[in-house]
Design a protein around this motif. Structure first.
Motif, PDB file in Angstrom:
ATOM      1  N   GLU A   1      10.695   0.262  -1.890  1.00 37.30           N
ATOM      2  CA  GLU A   1       9.482  -0.191  -1.407  1.00 37.30           C
ATOM      3  C   GLU A   1       8.513  -1.002  -2.662  1.00 37.30           C
ATOM      4  O   GLU A   1       8.409  -0.386  -3.869  1.00 37.30           O
ATOM      5  CB  GLU A   1       8.682   0.735  -0.662  1.00 37.30           C
ATOM      6  CG  GLU A   1       7.607  -0.043  -0.003  1.00 37.30           C
ATOM      7  CD  GLU A   1       7.014   1.087   1.265  1.00 37.30           C
ATOM      8  OE1 GLU A   1       7.309   2.133   1.426  1.00 37.30           O
ATOM      9  OE2 GLU A   1       6.037   0.484   1.716  1.00 37.30           O
ATOM     10  N   TYR A   2       7.987  -2.319  -2.265  1.00 39.09           N
ATOM     11  CA  TYR A   2       7.153  -2.848  -3.413  1.00 39.09           C
ATOM     12  C   TYR A   2       5.939  -3.366  -2.476  1.00 39.09           C
ATOM     13  O   TYR A   2       6.293  -4.297  -1.570  1.00 39.09           O
ATOM     14  CB  TYR A   2       7.876  -3.914  -4.005  1.00 39.09           C
ATOM     15  CG  TYR A   2       6.889  -4.760  -5.003  1.00 39.09           C
ATOM     16  CD1 TYR A   2       6.029  -4.017  -5.717  1.00 39.09           C
ATOM     17  CD2 TYR A   2       7.383  -5.994  -5.220  1.00 39.09           C
ATOM     18  CE1 TYR A   2       5.302  -4.837  -6.564  1.00 39.09           C
ATOM     19  CE2 TYR A   2       6.565  -6.589  -6.135  1.00 39.09           C
ATOM     20  CZ  TYR A   2       5.781  -6.067  -6.755  1.00 39.09           C
ATOM     21  OH  TYR A   2       4.861  -6.592  -8.001  1.00 39.09           O
ATOM     22  N   ASN A   3       4.831  -2.826  -2.742  1.00 38.63           N
ATOM     23  CA  ASN A   3       3.785  -3.120  -1.803  1.00 38.63           C
ATOM     24  C   ASN A   3       2.262  -2.802  -2.493  1.00 38.63           C
ATOM     25  O   ASN A   3       2.348  -2.495  -3.689  1.00 38.63           O
ATOM     26  CB  ASN A   3       3.598  -2.240  -0.545  1.00 38.63           C
ATOM     27  CG  ASN A   3       3.614  -2.870   0.716  1.00 38.63           C
ATOM     28  OD1 ASN A   3       3.097  -4.049   0.554  1.00 38.63           O
ATOM     29  ND2 ASN A   3       4.376  -2.337   1.668  1.00 38.63           N
ATOM     30  N   LYS A   4       1.210  -3.199  -2.096  1.00 36.08           N
ATOM     31  CA  LYS A   4      -0.016  -2.776  -2.539  1.00 36.08           C
ATOM     32  C   LYS A   4      -0.293  -1.423  -2.424  1.00 36.08           C
ATOM     33  O   LYS A   4       0.338  -0.766  -1.821  1.00 36.08           O
ATOM     34  CB  LYS A   4      -1.121  -3.193  -1.611  1.00 36.08           C
ATOM     35  CG  LYS A   4      -1.301  -4.746  -1.389  1.00 36.08           C
ATOM     36  CD  LYS A   4      -2.528  -5.373  -1.840  1.00 36.08           C
ATOM     37  CE  LYS A   4      -2.748  -6.644  -1.663  1.00 36.08           C
ATOM     38  NZ  LYS A   4      -1.842  -7.420  -2.684  1.00 36.08           N
TER      39      LYS A   4
ATOM     40  N   GLU B   1      -0.621  -3.226  -7.420  1.00 32.32           N
ATOM     41  CA  GLU B   1       0.803  -3.137  -6.727  1.00 32.32           C
ATOM     42  C   GLU B   1       1.793  -1.930  -7.336  1.00 32.32           C
ATOM     43  O   GLU B   1       1.457  -1.572  -8.601  1.00 32.32           O
ATOM     44  CB  GLU B   1       1.504  -4.340  -6.950  1.00 32.32           C
ATOM     45  CG  GLU B   1       1.193  -5.390  -5.886  1.00 32.32           C
ATOM     46  CD  GLU B   1       0.093  -6.267  -6.256  1.00 32.32           C
ATOM     47  OE1 GLU B   1       0.026  -6.581  -7.593  1.00 32.32           O
ATOM     48  OE2 GLU B   1      -0.626  -6.709  -5.413  1.00 32.32           O
TER      49      GLU B   1
ATOM     50  N   LYS C   1      -1.473   0.875   0.011  1.00 34.90           N
ATOM     51  CA  LYS C   1      -0.670   0.926   1.283  1.00 34.90           C
ATOM     52  C   LYS C   1       0.403   1.845   0.774  1.00 34.90           C
ATOM     53  O   LYS C   1       0.844   2.692   1.948  1.00 34.90           O
ATOM     54  CB  LYS C   1       0.088  -0.494   1.504  1.00 34.90           C
ATOM     55  CG  LYS C   1       1.252  -0.577   2.653  1.00 34.90           C
ATOM     56  CD  LYS C   1       0.735  -1.804   3.683  1.00 34.90           C
ATOM     57  CE  LYS C   1       2.067  -1.580   4.585  1.00 34.90           C
ATOM     58  NZ  LYS C   1       2.162  -0.715   5.535  1.00 34.90           N
ATOM     59  N   ILE C   2       1.182   1.826  -0.079  1.00 30.94           N
ATOM     60  CA  ILE C   2       2.053   2.765  -0.712  1.00 30.94           C
ATOM     61  C   ILE C   2       1.680   4.289  -0.436  1.00 30.94           C
ATOM     62  O   ILE C   2       2.587   5.038  -0.049  1.00 30.94           O
ATOM     63  CB  ILE C   2       2.508   2.403  -2.129  1.00 30.94           C
ATOM     64  CG1 ILE C   2       3.532   0.999  -2.147  1.00 30.94           C
ATOM     65  CG2 ILE C   2       3.650   3.383  -2.621  1.00 30.94           C
ATOM     66  CD1 ILE C   2       4.658   1.295  -2.209  1.00 30.94           C
TER      67      ILE C   2
ATOM     68  N   ASP D   1       5.778   2.024   4.119  1.00 34.11           N
ATOM     69  CA  ASP D   1       6.608   1.433   5.248  1.00 34.11           C
ATOM     70  C   ASP D   1       7.982   2.215   5.488  1.00 34.11           C
ATOM     71  O   ASP D   1       8.518   2.443   6.491  1.00 34.11           O
ATOM     72  CB  ASP D   1       7.041  -0.125   4.962  1.00 34.11           C
ATOM     73  CG  ASP D   1       5.935  -0.981   5.219  1.00 34.11           C
ATOM     74  OD1 ASP D   1       5.012  -0.597   6.040  1.00 34.11           O
ATOM     75  OD2 ASP D   1       5.830  -2.205   4.588  1.00 34.11           O
TER      76      ASP D   1
END
Lengths: 251, 295
Positions: A226-229, A215, A232-233, A238
């Motif tokens: 933003e905090y994501n996989k 992550e 994805k980042i 997003d």
């Protein structure tokens, strides 16, 4: 994976009058590698140092909100920071072995716990093996740690932290002072350690975050943007700001 | 004038300034030796250093300075025993424990202590400490070893404390952070990490503090009592070397053996302080722990 070892709830942090972190809520997964990225001064190192109460050592700081480690608020008044630091190890930006022998660098922490370690020799060996340093230093355990190269020193610092058998390992830009070969070794090591430890790593090197973390959290001006996989980042974030930072448009 | 010539001239001007102190030292030492060495026409080196009797005005005179050396030695040792714990612990408190406000005021107080003229301290020893000692322990005189040692210790504390403090400050913050991060308490970090890392600087501080004590004249002249004999207890009077020189120089005929003997005592003092400085220098290298991480 849904087991979270560390949970932050609406955390604010101040250096005197200056607010360094604003309203951070996030959870860190057990046995995951989480990378904290962002431009200098965004609060990522501050956040890392909150997790083992290292910021206590700086005068005039203030914490609001809750930081739960294994279900307990580590900033509750009845919590001894020494206990927390034994369970949450830390590796610093600049390799900082003590000016002692290699052996004594490792045994320093365990000796402090007051528990007599029955077999210190094997604990030292085990810790050094975990940090993939054993083969390089097994014949010079009684030499000063200062004679080691920068990369070896950093792995020694990791071994030193591991000797405490922590649950979490915090790493504050652990490779920023190292050459590419040493960096690669440390990255391999992180991959290996993640089986047994939860790792939270601050890094300025975005390729590194992409390579090693599960992550990724992007910070900007004290806010968690933003905090994501990680995947994805780095492929399809997003938030526009994250994308701008990842692609090098600012920062 | 070309830039290069200017550079060369500047270089030599600075060299000249640096040379001044070396030349002055050389002149002082050579005159010390010129005036001191003739005493060995009237007494052998062995009888001079190890002779037990200092009767320079008798006929025939005897120039044995062992009681004076012993006097200097004993007050220096006791002063060190008192001053080292106080100075080093104060330095630890200032550099590692005290909150900012206390730190600042404590530092200036200790610096102020260093600025006290020795004659003022000597006066304090004479009119306050001595009568108190005399009454409390029922002594013939309060001007004795213990009094001189205490006053010398007060003089040595600022030296020891401020140099130790510099040594403690110089310990890289990374070591302390690493120690705290491993779950060490402040006390453990101080005793196991900071003190060992600062040991070379602290030994230098101790040596320089001792050099300060052994060379100090006014205090020992005023409060050591002035008896040129080997003491039997710490309440006896002694006559350290600087006190002898200061007390006797004014009444000594120029060029007499006594006059030369006083200069020879100066030589002994010079060698002793030189020795302390060399040991301090050696200690600062011997215990030096190589600095923080090399990359």
């Amino acid at each position: 994976m849904d087991s979270h070892i560390i949970k932050l709830h609406k955390v604010n942090f101040y250096y005197g009058q200056t607010q360094a972190l604003t309203d951070i809520s996030m959870n860190f997964g057990q046995n995951r590698v989480t990378a904290l990225i962002g431009p200098s001064g965004c609060g990522k190192s501050t956040l890392l140092r909150l997790l083992n109460r290292m910021n206590d050592l700086i005068d005039g700081t203030k914490v609001e909100g809750e930081i739960l480690f294994e279900g307990r608020n580590i900033y509750a008044p009845n919590i001894d920071p020494v206990e927390i630091r034994r369970k949450v190890g830390m590796v610093f930006q600049k390799p900082n072995p003590f000016p002692k022998t290699i052996y004594n660098n490792i045994s320093y922490g365990p000796k402090l716990t007051g528990v007599t370690v029955a077999d210190m020799d094997s604990l030292v060996e085990q810790s050094l093996r975990q940090a993939v340093l054993w083969d390089e230093v097994k014949d010079i355990l009684n030499k000063s740690a200062m004679n080691l190269s920068g990369g070896q020193q950093q792995r020694l610092c990791i071994a030193r932290a591991l000797a405490m058998k922590p649950d979490v390992l915090l790493m504050d830009e652990p490779t920023s002072a190292l050459d590419p070969i040493s960096t690669a070794k440390i990255e391999e090591l992180i991959e290996e350690l993640k089986k047994d430890y939860t790792i939270i790593i601050v890094t300025h090197n975005m390729q590194q975050a992409a390579r090693i973390s599960d992550e990724t959290a992007f910070f900007y001006l004290g806010n968690l943007v933003e905090y994501n996989k990680t995947e994805k980042i780095f492929t399809n974030p997003d938030v526009k700001q994250t994308e701008d930072y990842i692609t090098g448009r600012f920062g | 004038m070309t830039r290069r010539i200017k550079e060369i001239i500047i270089k030599y001007i600075f060299f000249l300034f640096a040379l001044v102190s070396v030349i002055v030292l050389g002149l002082i030492v050579s005159s010390l030796f010129r005036e001191g060495l003739p005493v060995f026409k009237s007494v052998s080196l062995k009888d001079f250093i190890f002779g037990m009797e200092w009767y320079p005005t008798y006929d025939p005179p005897s120039f044995g300075i062992f009681p004076l050396i012993f006097g200097s030695f004993i007050v220096t040792v006791f002063a060190t025993v008192i001053a080292v714990p106080l100075g080093v612990l104060a330095a630890i408190y200032i550099s590692e424990i005290a909150p900012q406000a206390i730190k600042e005021s404590l530092k200036s107080v200790i610096e102020l202590l260093a600025g006290l003229p020795s004659v003022v301290l000597g006066f304090f020893g004479m009119v306050i400490v001595a009568p108190w000692l005399q009454e409390t322990f029922d002594l013939p005189t309060g001007l004795n070893i213990i009094n001189a040692s205490v006053i010398l210790a007060i003089m040595a504390i600022p030296t020891i404390s401020s140099i130790s403090e510099d040594a403690l400050y110089a310990v890289p913050n990374e070591f302390k952070e690493a120690s705290y991060a491993l779950g060490a308490t402040k006390y453990e970090t101080i005793t196991k990490i900071i003190l060992p890392a600062a040991l070379s600087g602290i030994s230098t501080a101790v040596m320089l503090g001792m050099a300060r004590a052994i060379g100090e004249t006014m205090v020992v002249l005023m409060v050591a009592g002035g008896a040129a004999a080997i003491p039997e207890s710490i309440f006896d009077s002694v006559r350290p070397m600087p006190a002898s020189i200061a007390a006797e120089m004014g009444e000594t005929p120029y060029g007499s053996p006594h006059y030369h003997a006083l200069f020879a005592i100066g030589m002994v003092l010079f060698f002793l302080t030189l020795m302390f400085n060399l040991i301090a220098d050696y200690a600062s290298h011997k215990f030096r722990q190589t600095g923080s991480a090399t990359l």
